[in-house]
Motif scaffolding. Sequence first.
Motif, PDB file in Angstrom:
ATOM      1  N   ILE B 169       0.858  -1.195   0.000  1.00 21.65           N
ATOM      2  CA  ILE B 169       0.000   0.000   0.000  1.00 21.65           C
ATOM      3  C   ILE B 169       0.890   1.240   0.000  1.00 21.65           C
ATOM      4  CG2 ILE B 169      -1.569   1.388   1.426  1.00 21.65           C
ATOM      5  CD1 ILE B 169      -3.094  -1.122   2.075  1.00 21.65           C
ATOM      6  N   PHE B 172       2.428   1.592  -3.480  1.00 21.83           N
ATOM      7  CA  PHE B 172       1.532   2.143  -4.500  1.00 21.83           C
ATOM      8  C   PHE B 172       1.198   3.598  -4.220  1.00 21.83           C
ATOM      9  CE2 PHE B 172       0.582  -0.816  -7.812  1.00 21.83           C
ATOM     10  CZ  PHE B 172       1.129  -1.997  -7.314  1.00 21.83           C
ATOM     11  N   PHE B 173       1.215   3.981  -2.959  1.00 23.29           N
ATOM     12  CA  PHE B 173       1.089   5.408  -2.641  1.00 23.29           C
ATOM     13  C   PHE B 173       2.269   6.158  -3.259  1.00 23.29           C
ATOM     14  CE2 PHE B 173       1.955   8.852   0.599  1.00 23.29           C
ATOM     15  CZ  PHE B 173       0.931   9.673   0.178  1.00 23.29           C
ATOM     16  N   LEU B 175       3.996   5.192  -5.852  1.00 22.35           N
ATOM     17  CA  LEU B 175       3.821   5.204  -7.310  1.00 22.35           C
ATOM     18  C   LEU B 175       2.848   6.297  -7.724  1.00 22.35           C
ATOM     19  CD1 LEU B 175       3.631   1.416  -8.245  1.00 22.35           C
ATOM     20  CD2 LEU B 175       5.441   3.023  -8.788  1.00 22.35           C
ATOM     21  N   PHE B 176       1.800   6.470  -6.915  1.00 22.99           N
ATOM     22  CA  PHE B 176       0.854   7.555  -7.212  1.00 22.99           C
ATOM     23  C   PHE B 176       1.571   8.897  -7.133  1.00 22.99           C
ATOM     24  CE2 PHE B 176      -1.626  10.766  -4.808  1.00 22.99           C
ATOM     25  CZ  PHE B 176      -2.280  11.311  -5.900  1.00 22.99           C
TER      26      PHE B 176
END
Lengths: 163, 496, 314
Positions: B169, B172-173, B175-176
């Motif tokens: 998580i 991916f944060f 990556l955002f």
Amino acid sequence: MKNILKKTDFWVGLISLLLGIFVFSVTFTFKQTLITDNFLGATFFPRIISVVMMLLSIALLWSTFTAVKNSSEDEPAGDNSTAFTIERMKRPFSVIFCLAVYYFLLRLSGFCITSTLLFWAMLFIIKAEKKKFYVIAPVFVVIVYAVFRYLFLVQLPTGIVGF
Amino acid sequence: MFHLLMQGFQSVFTIQIFPLLVLGVAGGIIIGSLPGLTATMGVAILLPFTFGMSPTAALVMLVGIYIGAIYGGSIAAILLRTPGTPAAAATVNDGNALVRDGKAGVALSMSAIASFTGGLVSTIMLITLSPLLAKFALRFSAPEYFMLAIFGLTIIASISSNNIVKGFIGGFFGLFLATIGMDPVTGFPRFTFGNIQMLNGLSIIPVLIGLFAVAEALIQLEDILKKQESSSKVTNRKLVSFRDVLKVSPTMVKSAFMGTLIGCIPGAGADIAAFISYNEAKRSSKTPGKFGSGHLPGIAAPEAGNNGVTGGALVPLLTLGVPGDAVAAILLGALIIQGIAPGPMLFEKNPEIVYGLFSSMLIGNILMLVIGLTCIRFFSRIVDIPKKLIVPMILILSVVGSFAINNNLFDVFVTLVFGVIGYFLVKAEIPQSPIVLALILGPMAESNLRKSILMYEGSWSFLYTRPITIAFIVLSVFSLVTSMRMKKSSPSPADG
Amino acid sequence: MKKIISLLSVFAILTTAVFAEGTQDAAAYPTKSINLIVPFSAGGGTDAVARALAKSAEKYLGQSIVVLNKTGGSGAVGMTAGATSTPDGYTVTMITREIVSLPLMGLAQITPDDFDLIRLANMDPALLCVKEDSPYENIQQLVEAARADDGGIRFASTAKPNFYILALENNQGISFNQIPFNGAAEAIPSVIGGHTDFTIAGPGELIAQIEGKQLRPLAIMAPERIKALPDVPTFKEEGYDVVSGTWRGLAVPKGTPEAIKTKLEDAFAKAIADPEFVSFMENAKLGIYDLSSEDFREYINSDTAVITDIVSKL
């Protein structure tokens, strides 16, 4: 089932789920620009990321739910160091508030004065008794300023006072 | 070759040049240890001063800074949980865990020795294998870069302390966050909400300083009123034992080797090398559970890996005339200013400069070790500063560092915001390193995926028609599976 | 507490001293160091030109020049900061072609009109290169190949959008498969490695590979052949009316006093002619293009027309 609200992981999952939904929906506002990309476009990557993020959050929420269900009453003691209590968080929050004020004052009153004030404010918050610390604060700030200004050639914000 | 190398040594050991090397290495260590001041910046600041020097003198000094700064990044990472450079982010956990045990000297000396090993191995590879390494680097195109980034992202599984889902998580944060700013292909501004400051995306260093330094300072504030620890432990000064160094030496050499390979690919630098080395050390370890709790290979691997990049990054510079990373780009500028075109002709036209560079790197690495080890007494004093004083100091230095990187107040804002985010992440037990890793690799993954698709005109066949991409796919799966297994076999590691 | 008060009073005295220093007339200018904002990161071409120029201008201004790299938004952040700084002559900005292109694409709120121009220092025509063993012997073959295989020839682009290739595409009504790289440092290896067919960049960025027989120049987008590469024909000679390149000049915020501007222009004109700067630019294969402030304004106007035309066809 009320216990779930006390679980950090529940909130982590919920917030990241909401963030994923937010990112996913914002990608629909993306328009094609002057330069074209016929294949994946600007939306592909953020969408993949947001979808995976949602799936991960659901997985985390699911495992938290099942864990709460199975554990029934006997609440695990919980690690104190990560507890979200007002008692623990009031000092960090006072400092965060000071930092926010500091950020806005920085362009006005320059690095040296504002940072010294920040230093003093923090010493006050953490109840530093030693007088010496209050004297060290401006000395430290001025040394940092001078080292960056003259050695690393970085002009820190001067504000309207000029230093 | 030996004859030329000897001449190089002779040119370095002169009254005019040797002090410059010492100055460069020492200055580099200081610059690297301050968050926000990077090797790139140090080299760029000193560049104008080298205009009047001889080409060898200029290069020697700049190379000294380069070597010193990459090692210096680990000092703050170890002592204050504040990586001085992104490349030191992988060193934070194990390094700082040792400091908490009162073993600051052990951690710092391990890092100095590992950095030295990394630099030395990679310089030797540069001297002996650079044409071969250049051929390897040239095989890298968009598809290979894409898969390298994906492989790098699988490392999240092994660096997310005890909950892989939460680690991902965080990843991916990250990556955002990496998608913020102008889209790498069409230039469309994504998630900038009309703010021009965000057009080029979030700078990685302000985010790093926020997530680690500011967050750590905020966490410290929670317990600051409790009893002041009886500081100044005598053990603080003790260095790592020779036996322990010998034990981790295979790890160091392996990491140095990987660092060199990663360094010679333009666009992949010390940060990626550190994480990949850490991952490999953990994967091949017999005691993977110990990583993160002050395990020596957890310091040795990333530090040998990131200093391994120093030699590798010069391969494309010397063989192709293109820089391997930002620092090499400035070295390229320095050479050009001296009237020397780097590239394949350099070995023929100016061998004295090439070998002067090689010998100054060899000597520079030795100097780094000597300075690093002798200054440990001095560095570890930082741990003795009262907490009530060091916490405000760290916060002010974080502000200064994030400002210094681009002379931009917006970066200070970014640091403060990520400080608050980082504080909550620590409390929610989400590790910060996956976010940093994703922020480094995200743009690399996206832009190269899209470049590959453009090159192959819409087809995804590059994934299985190129040998290196296939190799990376295998490695990625392998890396994921082993770290999942690791987590299962050791459900409760000794320490988070 | 007394200590704190005395410290505060020291600060107050220092503050007034600084204020007093700040109010001086233009005749004495410059009385303190001057900041030079570079809107790109340390180590790039713009940074190199700026640092070399700053070093030689210090001699003629009698004050040190501090180079500040304010990066972001493809130059928009640094140039915006420069345009909105106090117009007292103590903040000079290195402006580049992006000051024209960014506002036209809606990516920046400032335009060249927000600046008073000082001097144009550098212009680099764009050079087209293929791999040494490429089948394309000259520029016609490449253009014809692109005409035959629309969008099939892979171009390693150093920036997005790439105005060099757009100028050629618009002129000939052809299109290439544009692969966007992050600067010449990444585009060049992809051409040498055979992953893309050709690239376009400044001569300074390509000279090492040309000398090392890894890349072969086909043509240059200059009005006439350049000294550094006398054998490379221009696009015009080969029958394509394409002239394009990048430039870098100096500017101050609008409203700076005339006397200060004159002093700055004099100093930078001397700095550009300084043998040390000239030899630096020659070594780096960067082109010196010295235009006075008026000519610089006209140059920008004509470049605006060129880029407006390209953007309108996108």
